[in-house]
Design a protein around this motif. Structure first.
Motif, mmCIF file in Angstrom:
data_model
loop_
_atom_site.group_PDB
_atom_site.id
_atom_site.type_symbol
_atom_site.label_atom_id
_atom_site.label_comp_id
_atom_site.label_asym_id
_atom_site.label_seq_id
_atom_site.Cartn_x
_atom_site.Cartn_y
_atom_site.Cartn_z
ATOM 1 N N CYS A 1 -56.547 -5.178 38.259
ATOM 2 C CA CYS A 1 -55.385 -4.309 38.491
ATOM 3 C C CYS A 1 -54.139 -5.131 38.804
ATOM 4 N N ALA A 2 -53.023 -4.717 38.217
ATOM 5 C CA ALA A 2 -51.745 -5.409 38.447
ATOM 6 C C ALA A 2 -51.002 -4.823 39.653
ATOM 7 N N PHE A 3 -51.600 -3.837 40.327
ATOM 8 C CA PHE A 3 -50.877 -3.120 41.387
ATOM 9 C C PHE A 3 -51.518 -3.285 42.766
ATOM 10 N N THR A 4 -52.286 -4.336 42.936
ATOM 11 C CA THR A 4 -52.971 -4.483 44.233
ATOM 12 C C THR A 4 -51.974 -4.542 45.392
ATOM 13 N N GLY A 5 -50.797 -5.135 45.135
ATOM 14 C CA GLY A 5 -49.789 -5.260 46.200
ATOM 15 C C GLY A 5 -49.073 -3.959 46.495
ATOM 16 N N LYS A 6 -49.327 -2.929 45.680
ATOM 17 C CA LYS A 6 -48.635 -1.649 45.874
ATOM 18 C C LYS A 6 -49.611 -0.520 46.186
ATOM 19 N N CYS A 7 -50.824 -0.886 46.496
ATOM 20 C CA CYS A 7 -51.876 0.121 46.664
ATOM 21 C C CYS A 7 -52.369 0.158 48.106
ATOM 22 N N MET A 8 -52.193 1.297 48.743
ATOM 23 C CA MET A 8 -52.628 1.440 50.127
ATOM 24 C C MET A 8 -54.145 1.285 50.239
ATOM 25 N N ASN A 9 -54.858 1.800 49.243
ATOM 26 C CA ASN A 9 -56.315 1.715 49.297
ATOM 27 C C ASN A 9 -56.784 0.269 49.246
ATOM 28 N N PHE A 10 -56.143 -0.516 48.383
ATOM 29 C CA PHE A 10 -56.513 -1.931 48.283
ATOM 30 C C PHE A 10 -56.197 -2.642 49.601
ATOM 31 N N ALA A 11 -55.037 -2.325 50.170
ATOM 32 C CA ALA A 11 -54.635 -2.962 51.434
ATOM 33 C C ALA A 11 -55.621 -2.618 52.550
ATOM 34 N N MET A 12 -56.072 -1.354 52.575
ATOM 35 C CA MET A 12 -57.050 -0.934 53.582
ATOM 36 C C MET A 12 -58.347 -1.715 53.435
ATOM 37 N N ARG A 13 -58.755 -1.852 52.179
ATOM 38 C CA ARG A 13 -60.026 -2.536 51.908
ATOM 39 C C ARG A 13 -59.929 -4.009 52.313
ATOM 40 N N LYS A 14 -58.792 -4.601 51.956
ATOM 41 C CA LYS A 14 -58.588 -6.017 52.269
ATOM 42 C C LYS A 14 -58.602 -6.214 53.791
ATOM 43 N N TYR A 15 -57.950 -5.297 54.476
ATOM 44 C CA TYR A 15 -57.888 -5.373 55.940
ATOM 45 C C TYR A 15 -59.300 -5.332 56.530
ATOM 46 N N LYS A 16 -60.102 -4.404 55.996
ATOM 47 C CA LYS A 16 -61.473 -4.268 56.492
ATOM 48 C C LYS A 16 -62.305 -5.495 56.169
ATOM 49 N N GLU A 17 -62.112 -6.018 54.936
ATOM 50 C CA GLU A 17 -62.860 -7.214 54.543
ATOM 51 C C GLU A 17 -62.512 -8.379 55.462
ATOM 52 N N ASP A 18 -61.212 -8.522 55.764
ATOM 53 C CA ASP A 18 -60.780 -9.622 56.633
ATOM 54 C C ASP A 18 -61.421 -9.501 58.011
ATOM 55 N N GLN A 19 -61.649 -8.245 58.439
ATOM 56 C CA GLN A 19 -62.213 -8.040 59.776
ATOM 57 C C GLN A 19 -63.738 -8.013 59.800
#
Ligand code: SF4
Length: 259
Positions: A33-51
């Protein structure tokens, strides 16, 4: 995230870079996906993965819904109302039909299921052919019948075609079943009509991509033209049905993805 208060969560949702609802109509293929930086769902997932390590799309969506529910509860209580009263009002008017179950019997969903079965059967029955094809390929390479560059291009096309077909085959079924709820829901708002129409568009795009991928396989495996044609016919039939049942689907503009 789970330790954050709902209003902190609201601030998180207010990131101006996010495109509203982009994840509702995407193919969930974040790696492409070219929109990972604009996607709230992706950001949520990344946040959870980091934690906490890996988190699936479903996990992060569940988190979004949970946090949103908490936020709504707080807003209701701020207005002096009770969350339980709101729930009991909703429960007092049960739907007469279950749109999810009804959608599962719709002809489009049946056709999508049939496509999944055809794909599964193709994979199962053609394993031996694929292995013999790989050996043939290696022999042609050894004998200089094809160059290394030609071999690399062909292998990458075949691999990509299988990845695309594999990714979209389950998505087609899931999304069209979702879209077909449109025919069984009552008192739909314009938002929900758009929502289901967008799901139909996503299904059509998934079919378009799958058809293109099957055509690539047809070029590389001319021996299997009959089987591939049977599968293509099934996809074409499904595509035509969906275009007829959802005449506005092609025109639907998916936020961020179609413009
Ligand atoms: S829009 Fe979001 S959820 Fe959808 S593929 Fe892109 S990053 Fe993933």
């Amino acid at each position: 995230m789970s330790n954050q208060m709902p209003k902190d969560f609201l601030n998180f949702l207010n990131n101006p870079d996010f495109i509203d609802g982009i994840y509702n109509y995407c193919d969930s293929w974040c790696e492409r996906c070219a929109f990972t930086g604009k996607c709230m769902n992706f950001a949520m997932r990344k946040y959870k993965e980091d934690q906490n390590g890996e988190a699936s799309i479903e996990d992060s969506l569940t988190e979004v819904f949970q946090q949103t529910t908490d936020l709504i509860k707080q807003l209701i209580e701020d207005k002096g109302m009770s969350w339980e009263d709101v729930l009991s009002q909703a429960d007092s008017e049960p739907p007469t039909v279950d749109p999810h179950k009804e959608a599962d019997k719709h002809q489009n969903v049946k056709a999508a299921r049939e496509y999944t079965n055809l794909y599964g059967s193709f994979l199962k029955k053609e394993q031996g052919f694929m292995k013999s094809k790989a050996v043939e390929f290696q022999n042609d390479l050894n004998k200089g019948v094809i160059s290394v560059e030609e071999a690399e291009v062909a292998l990458s096309q075949i691999e990509d075609a299988f990845e695309v077909i594999n990714w979209y085959q389950s998505l087609i079924y899931i999304k069209i079943r979702n879209a077909c709820q449109l025919f069984f829901e009552q008192n739909l708002s314009d938002f929900m009509i758009d929502y289901y129409t967008g799901k139909a568009k996503l299904t059509l795009i998934s079919i378009d991509k799958s058809i293109a991928a099957w055509l690539v396989l047809q070029v590389h495996f001319p021996e299997k033209v009959n089987k591939v044609t049977e599968i293509l016919f099934q996809l074409e039939k499904l595509r035509a049905q969906i275009e007829k049942d959802f005449p506005d689907a092609r025109k639907f503009v998916r936020p961020g993805l179609d413009k």
